[in-house]
Design a protein around this motif. Structure first.
Motif, PDB file in Angstrom:
ATOM      1  N   LEU A  75       0.843  -1.197   0.000  1.00 35.02           N
ATOM      2  CA  LEU A  75       0.000   0.000   0.000  1.00 35.02           C
ATOM      3  C   LEU A  75       0.877   1.246   0.000  1.00 35.02           C
ATOM      4  O   LEU A  75       1.580   1.529   0.967  1.00 35.02           O
ATOM      5  N   LYS A  76       0.847   1.992  -1.103  1.00 33.40           N
ATOM      6  CA  LYS A  76       1.732   3.144  -1.262  1.00 33.40           C
ATOM      7  C   LYS A  76       0.966   4.315  -1.864  1.00 33.40           C
ATOM      8  O   LYS A  76       0.226   4.157  -2.838  1.00 33.40           O
ATOM      9  N   PHE A 116      -3.901   5.805  -5.041  1.00 37.24           N
ATOM     10  CA  PHE A 116      -2.822   5.079  -4.370  1.00 37.24           C
ATOM     11  C   PHE A 116      -2.510   3.805  -5.134  1.00 37.24           C
ATOM     12  O   PHE A 116      -3.296   3.337  -5.980  1.00 37.24           O
ATOM     13  N   PHE A 117      -1.333   3.251  -4.846  1.00 39.90           N
ATOM     14  CA  PHE A 117      -0.902   2.003  -5.449  1.00 39.90           C
ATOM     15  C   PHE A 117      -1.194   0.833  -4.523  1.00 39.90           C
ATOM     16  O   PHE A 117      -1.076   0.948  -3.304  1.00 39.90           O
ATOM     17  N   LEU A 118      -1.561  -0.275  -5.111  1.00 40.72           N
ATOM     18  CA  LEU A 118      -1.672  -1.552  -4.402  1.00 40.72           C
ATOM     19  C   LEU A 118      -0.814  -2.540  -5.192  1.00 40.72           C
ATOM     20  O   LEU A 118      -1.251  -3.107  -6.194  1.00 40.72           O
ATOM     21  N   ALA A 160      -7.623   3.125  -6.932  1.00 36.39           N
ATOM     22  CA  ALA A 160      -6.459   2.299  -6.644  1.00 36.39           C
ATOM     23  C   ALA A 160      -5.875   1.760  -7.941  1.00 36.39           C
ATOM     24  O   ALA A 160      -6.600   1.346  -8.848  1.00 36.39           O
ATOM     25  N   HIS A 161      -4.557   1.765  -8.011  1.00 38.12           N
ATOM     26  CA  HIS A 161      -3.841   1.203  -9.150  1.00 38.12           C
ATOM     27  C   HIS A 161      -3.161  -0.077  -8.677  1.00 38.12           C
ATOM     28  O   HIS A 161      -2.189  -0.037  -7.918  1.00 38.12           O
ATOM     29  N   VAL A 162      -3.700  -1.198  -9.101  1.00 35.13           N
ATOM     30  CA  VAL A 162      -3.296  -2.512  -8.608  1.00 35.13           C
ATOM     31  C   VAL A 162      -2.283  -3.131  -9.558  1.00 35.13           C
ATOM     32  O   VAL A 162      -2.486  -3.146 -10.783  1.00 35.13           O
ATOM     33  N   THR A 163      -1.198  -3.653  -9.002  1.00 35.96           N
ATOM     34  CA  THR A 163      -0.229  -4.420  -9.781  1.00 35.96           C
ATOM     35  C   THR A 163       0.025  -5.740  -9.067  1.00 35.96           C
ATOM     36  O   THR A 163       0.454  -5.758  -7.905  1.00 35.96           O
ATOM     37  N   LEU A 164      -0.246  -6.837  -9.726  1.00 34.48           N
ATOM     38  CA  LEU A 164      -0.028  -8.164  -9.161  1.00 34.48           C
ATOM     39  C   LEU A 164       1.422  -8.595  -9.386  1.00 34.48           C
ATOM     40  O   LEU A 164       2.118  -8.039 -10.249  1.00 34.48           O
ATOM     41  N   PRO A 165       1.892  -9.577  -8.627  1.00 30.38           N
ATOM     42  CA  PRO A 165       3.283 -10.014  -8.776  1.00 30.38           C
ATOM     43  C   PRO A 165       3.654 -10.482 -10.181  1.00 30.38           C
ATOM     44  O   PRO A 165       4.831 -10.437 -10.553  1.00 30.38           O
ATOM     45  N   ASP A 166       2.673 -10.927 -10.978  1.00 29.45           N
ATOM     46  CA  ASP A 166       2.988 -11.361 -12.347  1.00 29.45           C
ATOM     47  C   ASP A 166       3.002 -10.195 -13.332  1.00 29.45           C
ATOM     48  O   ASP A 166       3.151 -10.394 -14.544  1.00 29.45           O
ATOM     49  N   TRP A 202     -12.500  -5.747  -3.794  1.00 25.80           N
ATOM     50  CA  TRP A 202     -12.063  -6.409  -5.026  1.00 25.80           C
ATOM     51  C   TRP A 202     -11.159  -7.590  -4.700  1.00 25.80           C
ATOM     52  O   TRP A 202     -10.453  -7.579  -3.688  1.00 25.80           O
ATOM     53  N   SER A 203     -11.157  -8.560  -5.569  1.00 24.62           N
ATOM     54  CA  SER A 203     -10.302  -9.734  -5.397  1.00 24.62           C
ATOM     55  C   SER A 203      -9.618 -10.045  -6.719  1.00 24.62           C
ATOM     56  O   SER A 203     -10.250 -10.012  -7.785  1.00 24.62           O
ATOM     57  N   PHE A 204      -8.314 -10.362  -6.643  1.00 24.79           N
ATOM     58  CA  PHE A 204      -7.521 -10.674  -7.827  1.00 24.79           C
ATOM     59  C   PHE A 204      -6.679 -11.916  -7.541  1.00 24.79           C
ATOM     60  O   PHE A 204      -6.294 -12.168  -6.401  1.00 24.79           O
TER      61      PHE A 204
END
Length: 867
Positions: free
Chosen positions: A787-788, A797-799, A844-850, A861-863
């Motif tokens: 969370l940034k 914010f970034f997730l 929110a701007h979400v970035t997953l590990p992939d 939300w769920s990813f």
């Protein structure tokens, strides 16, 4: 349907113990609650009730802004009560308004320095020398038989005070009015006493102790009576009857004074109380005060008296004994299980008249005994003398506090029962706004320790430590910890108040902030007197900027801008260069673990490299601040200085490859995180070199104050995330988890405050509750939790969590100005699952590990992706 809650004025939570409204035209913020997905505000409407008048309803405003909205109404008046209600409409349908919110009630303080109650003092009060006894003030007053609608007290003191009305304590707070730069400003408090008054005969009493005003402050012997010696109380009672009549009672010549049963009350040394010298019923109207002394009216030395616009010091928690044992020297020790800040409360204790018990406090044990050496000259001792009440006696100090986990009790009478004692934990009230939990138990304890240290040291001011003969507002500590603090707690108004003192004292000093705020260093001889140093005085730039980033409130930048540029202009620079001139020793990477215990200046990293790196940082911040404030010439000027500083830094410290003259963790961490390198190749070299240094040290820490907040972040930026995880998970000394592994419950001042041998560090300066090195929590929130902040105020914010090591679960939350943000991930069966909560009116701007990205609005939300 959405609803509006959490209305704030000037970033201040409303409520009787959360501070007063302190400006004529406060800005308004509110939270919007609901389950709607992708909901954005399109319009709002505000209505305000002034006193008993009907609501004034203001025009609808088409705007998505719910933070720091300009005051729509008339100027507020001193002492009035207002009620505010808001409704909002979505961007998708600006005519579809929510219901009006429940009214948020605010009490306006006394504005424009229009204080009217005289300050009264004991006639002929001598200067306190070795002891500081309390002074009692009292008077009777009559009211009419008419029904009381409201009764309020506005009060302050030169010293620390408590008020009683008709035998009952007023308020639930302690150590009011707190600590400000008393020469410049004094805070006043407010209490509602409607339920304490009776028709006709009433009485009011006030106890006043020395506190920060005239008590001992500082180290190396310190100084007394820094601000004055005549303790005084100033009280205004405003009574309004149902029939509209009013009555005002002020502190004046009608009061009387006497010494009370507290024979000595000092912040460092503790309290001495003799119950045999109590005055039963002294704050009741039936009490006979014929033998009490008259008072005199004195002048208040403060230039202004302002409403306290942040939370009062109150009881936060109460700790019960977790263990009671006898030491090798046959001393009775109570272990409360948690290093905390507060005072003891003795319950239902029985002893003969004249019997005295002594309670001494410390943070740790050494060789099985109370470890008091780190306290230096602070006695940290309370004494209570019994009056012999056969029904039992209860006692709690009023005008002191201790930083402690252990209490040694001497001369207890009879059998000691665990129910006879508890430890009352105190601190300024501030809402918890951040938390963290993961699958590693020790990391969870580390984060808890950060929170405990912050809570304990945010008492009146952001102190460095709460136990020894110091407890000062060191600027360096809060400069590096501020982002972490603002994530964890709603401390905006608390730090805003502290910054006012920094600015006022800085202006009086000719441009340089002090190393401690309020500045008491000038009152005694010390190395620190007149000291100027990077990081410490850089707090004048860093702290307001971080307050702006966390809140989105530009007002703090407007207020502190003069302070920011005054400090930058004051910094002595090499002729023709934008680098620190070497006119005196810099503090540098203070408390680098390689430095000798008695000389924390001898760090591995060149102190001027550290200073010049931070000079670039504050120049960059100041240029950005000027741009935000639309000061175009200033923005260009400080941007040019920052560019020159960066160039000069490279000329002095950086080779073509990126190697630094100080080949240390701190040097590379600062250069990477502050953006001091010229190109990507240098950054790559620096990241690899930092990684190599970390591996060579077996992932142990080798940074002090300057490098600690940035070393894991620098590793993360340059792609060495596993090294960062190995560092934070290292348990051998020096490391973040070494203290945790040996039972620490707060953050230590030194990495080895307690040596692996079980002995206290031999250095004179050793604290076991010092929040600064807890700045690692910011990396835990931003990189582990993901969370940034992207935009000031958390509207965007970034997730983007970065899993590592064997951590299989992590959760962090932050209550932003717009509402709760939650980030929660877990790895199970090679699957990464990410659950997030986004508040209304936020993105929110979400970035997953992939590498997959999503941008989402409000909702849960769920990813998922492959781990």
């Amino acid at each position: 349907m959405v609803e509006v809650r959490g209305i704030r004025l000037d970033s201040n939570t409303l409520g009787p113990t959360n501070g007063l409204t302190a400006t004529k035209r406060p800005v308004i913020s509110w939270e919007i609650f609901g389950n709607e997905k992708n909901w954005y505000q399109g319009a709002y409407q505000i209505k305000i009730k002034y006193g008993a008048q009907t609501y004034s309803i203001y025009d609808v405003v088409n705007s998505d802004n719910n933070l720091f909205v300009e005051w729509p109404g008339r100027d507020l008046k001193s002492r009035e009560v207002i009620a505010i209600s808001i409704r909002v409409a979505p961007k998708s349908d600006v005519f579809s308004f929510s219901e009006w919110s429940e009214p948020a009630v605010a009490q306006v303080g006394i504005l424009d320095n229009s204080w009217r109650a005289p300050f009264i003092s004991m006639v002929g009060q001598p200067k306190d020398e070795d002891v500081s006894p309390e002074i009692l003030f009292r008077r009777n007053f009559d009211l009419s038989a008419n029904k009381i609608k409201s009764a309020k007290i506005y009060s302050t003191a030169l010293g620390v005070y408590e008020i009683e009305v008709n035998g009952r304590k007023v308020g639930q707070d302690y150590l009011a009015p707190g600590w400000t730069s008393y020469d410049h400003r004094l805070l006043h408090q407010f209490y509602d006493i409607t339920d304490l008054l009776t028709p006709h005969s009433n009485a009011i009493g006030a106890r006043v102790g020395s506190g920060w005003y005239s008590g001992m402050l500082g180290f190396d012997g310190g100084a007394r009576n820094i601000y004055g010696y005549q303790r005084a109380i100033s009280i205004e009672i405003d009574v309004e009857y149902e029939n509209g009549e009013r009555a005002v009672i002020l502190s004046d010549e009608a009061w009387k004074s006497n010494y009370g049963p507290i024979k000595d009350a000092q912040l460092y040394n503790g309290e001495v109380y003799d119950a045999n010298d109590e005055f039963p019923g002294w704050s009741l109207p039936t009490f006979k005060d014929d033998s009490w002394s008259p008072i005199e009216i004195i002048q208040c030395s403060s230039k202004s008296i302002e409403p306290q616009a942040f939370g009062y010091i109150c009881e936060i928690n109460s700790l019960k004994p977790v263990d009671i044992f006898e030491t090798p020297k046959k001393k009775l020790i109570v272990d409360f299980g948690q290093n905390a800040v507060g005072f003891p409360r003795i319950n239902n204790a029985k002893a003969p008249k004249g019997h005295t018990i002594t309670l001494r406090f410390a943070e740790v044990l050494e060789n099985g005994e109370l470890g008091t050496r780190p306290l230096r000259l602070a006695k940290a001792t309370d004494q209570y003398t019994f009056k012999g009440d056969i029904d039992g006696e209860t006692y709690a100090p009023r005008f002191t506090f201790h930083g402690a986990r252990y209490c040694q009790i001497d001369n207890w009478y009879g059998e000691f029962n665990p129910t006879n004692i508890e430890f009352v934990v105190i601190g300024n009230l501030m809402e918890t706004t951040g938390g963290f939990e993961c699958s590693d138990r020790l990391l969870n304890r580390l984060h808890q320790n950060v929170v405990h240290s912050m809570r304990g040291n945010f008492l009146a001011i952001p102190m460095d430590c709460p136990q020894r003969d110091e407890r000062l507002g060191w600027t360096g500590d809060i400069a590096i910890f501020c982002p972490t603090a603002l994530y964890l707690c709603d401390c905006y108004s608390f730090l805003q108040s502290w910054l006012k003192d920094l600015k006022l004292e800085q202006k009086a000093n000719g441009g340089a902030p002090a190393v401690v705020v309020p500045d008491i260093i000038h009152a005694f001889e010390t190395f620190w007197n007149g000291k100027i140093a990077a990081i410490w005085q850089d707090a004048s730039v860093i702290v307001p900027y971080e307050l702006y980033r966390s809140s989105g409130n530009k007002h703090i930048l407007q207020t502190q801008y003069e302070s920011m540029v005054s400090w930058i202009d004051y910094i002595p620079k090499i002729e023709g260069k934008v680098r620190w001139d070497k006119i005196e020793a810099q503090l540098g990477d203070w408390l680098d673990p390689s430095a000798p215990p008695d000389n924390p200046l001898l760090a591995l990293t060149d102190a001027y490299l550290v200073a010049d790196a931070f000079l670039f940082k504050i120049l960059t911040i100041t240029s950005e601040t000027a741009e935000i404030l639309k000061l175009e010439k200033d923005a260009a000027y400080y941007a040019e200085l920052a560019s020159k500083c960066r160039s000069d830094f490279n000329d002095a410290y950086v080779s073509l490859s990126g190697k630094l003259t100080s080949n240390t963790q701190t040097a590379y961490a600062l250069a990477i995180c502050f953006g001091l390198y010229k190109n990507d190749d240098q950054i790559c070299y620096a990241g690899n070199q930092l990684s190599e240094l970390v591996r060579q040290s077996d992932y142990k820490i080798s940074t002090g104050f300057a490098g600690t907040p940035f070393v894991t972040e620098a590793l993360t930026i340059t792609g060495h995330i596993e090294d960062a995880y190995k560092m934070i998970l290292q348990k051998e000394c020096p490391s973040w988890l070494y203290p945790v592994s040996v039972g620490a419950t707060t953050i230590w001042e030194r990495w080895d405050s307690m040596l692996p041998t079980g002995h206290i560090n031999p250095g004179e300066m050793t604290s076991f509750n010092h929040y600064a090195l807890g700045s690692i929590a910011n990396w835990m929130h931003e990189r582990m939790g993901g969370l940034k902040l992207k935009e000031p105020g958390w509207r965007e914010f970034f997730l983007r969590p970065i899993p590592g090591s064997n951590i299989s679960y992590c959760e962090t939350f932050h209550k932003s100005p717009s509402g709760l943000i939650r980030s929660q991930w877990k790895i199970e069966a090679s699957k990464f699952t990410y659950n997030v909560t986004v508040p209304l009116n936020s993105t929110a701007h979400v970035t997953l590990p992939d590498g997959t990205t999503h941008s989402v609005g409000s909702g849960v939300w769920s990813f998922t992706c492959s781990a």
